[in-house]
Write a protein that holds these residues in place. Sequence first.
Motif, PDB file in Angstrom:
ATOM      1  N   LEU A   1       0.814  -1.210   0.000  1.00  0.00           N
ATOM      2  CA  LEU A   1       0.000   0.000   0.000  1.00  0.00           C
ATOM      3  C   LEU A   1       0.853   1.268   0.000  1.00  0.00           C
TER       4      LEU A   1
ATOM      5  N   THR B   1      -1.892   3.962  -0.144  1.00  0.00           N
ATOM      6  CA  THR B   1      -2.323   4.840   0.948  1.00  0.00           C
ATOM      7  C   THR B   1      -1.237   5.832   1.352  1.00  0.00           C
ATOM      8  N   THR B   2       0.035   5.458   1.168  1.00  0.00           N
ATOM      9  CA  THR B   2       1.127   6.376   1.499  1.00  0.00           C
ATOM     10  C   THR B   2       2.102   6.464   0.326  1.00  0.00           C
TER      11      THR B   2
END
Length: 144
Positions: free
Chosen positions: A73, A106-107
Amino acid sequence: MLLNTIQPAKGATHAKRRVGRGIGSGLGKTCGRGHKGQKSRSGGFHKTGFEGGQMPLQRRLPKRGFKSLTARLSVEIRLNELDSIAVQEIDLLVLKQAGLIPLNATTVKVIASGEIKKSVYLKGIRVTQGAKAAIEAAGGKVEE
């Protein structure tokens, strides 16, 4: 050819083994299970890896390794990829729309690889020290 006439090819299947049909069949009495013991009894089988009560191999050996669930992610992005975006104010959504990062990321972290010539304003994106210096040298700004 009709669905109700379909049959397997000749020799592809063989007759099911019929056990317990008398001595002459060769599979009478014990039905090919031998004499006594756990394997001869109905329902008498153990789970995979069972070693008769001895500590199984998978429990004797130490645990090893780790697979992070969040690794897929988080994404790294280079400075020259930031340079290719037409927008000046860059955040996670802009990078996803530009197709530079996967939609489930997400990051994001910007790494100091390549070079940046235009000034950009990063918002909500992590940056390495080298990348931050390069962005600020090009007249940009980083807000984490």
